[in-house]
Motif scaffolding. Structure first.
Motif, mmCIF file in Angstrom:
data_model
loop_
_atom_site.group_PDB
_atom_site.id
_atom_site.type_symbol
_atom_site.label_atom_id
_atom_site.label_comp_id
_atom_site.label_asym_id
_atom_site.label_seq_id
_atom_site.Cartn_x
_atom_site.Cartn_y
_atom_site.Cartn_z
ATOM 1 N N UNK A 108 -17.390 9.819 -1.188
ATOM 2 C CA UNK A 108 -18.248 10.942 -0.808
ATOM 3 C C UNK A 108 -17.763 11.654 0.452
ATOM 4 N N UNK A 109 -17.092 10.920 1.357
ATOM 5 C CA UNK A 109 -16.818 11.475 2.684
ATOM 6 C C UNK A 109 -15.363 11.811 2.972
ATOM 7 N N UNK A 110 -14.420 11.265 2.211
ATOM 8 C CA UNK A 110 -13.026 11.358 2.639
ATOM 9 C C UNK A 110 -12.140 12.262 1.791
ATOM 10 N N UNK A 111 -12.714 13.018 0.876
ATOM 11 C CA UNK A 111 -11.859 13.853 0.023
ATOM 12 C C UNK A 111 -11.072 14.870 0.846
ATOM 13 N N UNK A 112 -11.640 15.340 1.947
ATOM 14 C CA UNK A 112 -10.936 16.325 2.773
ATOM 15 C C UNK A 112 -9.772 15.709 3.541
ATOM 16 N N UNK A 113 -9.712 14.396 3.586
ATOM 17 C CA UNK A 113 -8.608 13.730 4.282
ATOM 18 C C UNK A 113 -7.332 13.717 3.455
ATOM 19 N N UNK A 114 -7.439 14.052 2.180
ATOM 20 C CA UNK A 114 -6.279 14.036 1.291
ATOM 21 C C UNK A 114 -5.524 15.355 1.355
ATOM 22 N N UNK A 115 -4.228 15.290 1.154
ATOM 23 C CA UNK A 115 -3.421 16.501 1.048
ATOM 24 C C UNK A 115 -3.677 17.146 -0.319
ATOM 25 N N UNK A 116 -3.235 18.385 -0.528
ATOM 26 C CA UNK A 116 -3.670 19.150 -1.706
ATOM 27 C C UNK A 116 -3.490 18.473 -3.059
ATOM 28 N N UNK A 117 -2.331 17.880 -3.321
ATOM 29 C CA UNK A 117 -2.105 17.327 -4.665
ATOM 30 C C UNK A 117 -3.014 16.143 -4.982
ATOM 31 N N UNK A 118 -3.066 15.097 -4.145
ATOM 32 C CA UNK A 118 -3.988 14.006 -4.459
ATOM 33 C C UNK A 118 -5.449 14.430 -4.386
ATOM 34 N N UNK A 119 -5.759 15.394 -3.517
ATOM 35 C CA UNK A 119 -7.138 15.886 -3.442
ATOM 36 C C UNK A 119 -7.540 16.539 -4.760
ATOM 37 N N UNK A 120 -6.630 17.311 -5.338
ATOM 38 C CA UNK A 120 -6.935 17.981 -6.600
ATOM 39 C C UNK A 120 -7.208 16.968 -7.709
ATOM 40 N N UNK A 121 -6.453 15.873 -7.728
ATOM 41 C CA UNK A 121 -6.664 14.843 -8.753
ATOM 42 C C UNK A 121 -8.031 14.186 -8.596
ATOM 43 N N UNK A 122 -8.418 13.919 -7.361
ATOM 44 C CA UNK A 122 -9.725 13.312 -7.101
ATOM 45 C C UNK A 122 -10.844 14.280 -7.466
ATOM 46 N N UNK A 123 -10.682 15.542 -7.112
ATOM 47 C CA UNK A 123 -11.713 16.540 -7.402
ATOM 48 C C UNK A 123 -11.880 16.725 -8.908
ATOM 49 N N UNK A 124 -10.780 16.647 -9.655
ATOM 50 C CA UNK A 124 -10.897 16.760 -11.114
ATOM 51 C C UNK A 124 -11.757 15.638 -11.683
ATOM 52 N N UNK A 126 0.786 -1.229 0.000
ATOM 53 C CA UNK A 126 0.000 0.000 0.000
ATOM 54 C C UNK A 126 0.819 1.280 0.000
ATOM 55 N N UNK A 127 2.097 1.247 0.272
ATOM 56 C CA UNK A 127 2.825 2.495 0.428
ATOM 57 C C UNK A 127 2.336 3.195 1.681
ATOM 58 N N UNK A 128 1.930 4.457 1.563
ATOM 59 C CA UNK A 128 1.374 5.158 2.714
ATOM 60 C C UNK A 128 -0.141 4.964 2.765
ATOM 61 N N UNK A 129 -0.704 5.246 3.930
ATOM 62 C CA UNK A 129 -2.154 5.129 4.086
ATOM 63 C C UNK A 129 -2.872 6.128 3.179
ATOM 64 N N UNK A 130 -2.324 7.336 3.063
ATOM 65 C CA UNK A 130 -2.956 8.335 2.205
ATOM 66 C C UNK A 130 -2.882 7.922 0.736
ATOM 67 N N UNK A 131 -1.759 7.348 0.324
ATOM 68 C CA UNK A 131 -1.637 6.897 -1.065
ATOM 69 C C UNK A 131 -2.674 5.830 -1.377
#
Length: 203
Positions: A107-123, A49-54
């Motif tokens: 639906x619930x965890x997008x705010x748990x991501x740091x800016x770069x991965x969050x931006x990819x998910x939001x796109x 898994x690498x990191x939990x956030x990844x």
């Protein structure tokens, strides 16, 4: 003799993460929790898994990309805004009913991501929601849908459909097909279009 688990380790990690992130939340899930659920040692877990956030970002991207691909396919070459919206609603309801863990995490965890991965998910999320926006906007321009706030209407309909993940049971009074039809009628009715365009068909 030891019995070999037929499920590959990486898939066990994926399933464990979806279950725990959906039920406990990203921040409420520890590495030891994931390792225990996946039946791996904490040291082995990092190999898969690498990191939990990844891991969270990967799960969210995969889920959204699958939904986006399905949505594009289901409205391809459909010009009538009512039929496009009906198909999108049916797909969204079906996905949330049959994949509740995946959809709750997205639906619930997008705010748990740091800016770069969050931006990819939001796109990805915005690209998917643009299909809804296009259907609603086209319907308004054609005089089929009636709303002064198309964006608010879109968000309200999406939120209505998202809720299915929290309560749907296959043992309920309605079959999944019946439920999808009902939600499609609700969506069309909310936009003043009724269910005139084949609202009873599945996507």
């Amino acid at each position: 003799m030891a019995v070999t688990d037929p499920v590959p380790s990486r898939e066990r990690v994926r399933r464990a993460a979806l279950k725990l992130f959906a039920t406990r939340g990203f921040h409420g899930t520890g590495i030891r929790d994931l390792a225990q659920e996946a039946r791996l040692s904490p040291a082995s877990l990092y190999h898969y898994m690498g990191t939990k956030e990844a891991l969270l970002a990967e799960l969210m991207r995969e889920s959204l990309q699958t939904l986006l691909d399905s949505a594009r396919a289901t409205v391809a070459d459909v010009t009538d805004p009512r039929e496009r919206l009906r198909r999108l609603v049916a797909l969204h309801v079906t996905t949330h009913a049959t994949q509740p863990d995946e959809t709750r995490v997205v639906d619930n965890e997008v705010r748990s991501l740091s800016p770069e991965p969050r931006a990819a998910v939001i796109r990805l999320r915005d690209t998917y929601e643009a299909l809804w926006a296009d259907a609603i906007d086209d319907g308004v321009r054609a005089g089929i849908f009636h709303t002064d706030e198309p964006s608010v209407s879109r968000l309200a309909l999406l939120e209505m459909c998202n809720g299915v993940a929290r309560w749907y049971s296959p043992r309920g009074a309605l079959s999944l097909e019946q439920l999808s039809r009902h939600y499609a009628r609700l969506a069309l009715g909310a936009l003043g279009a009724g269910d005139a365009v084949e609202a009873g068909k599945s996507p």
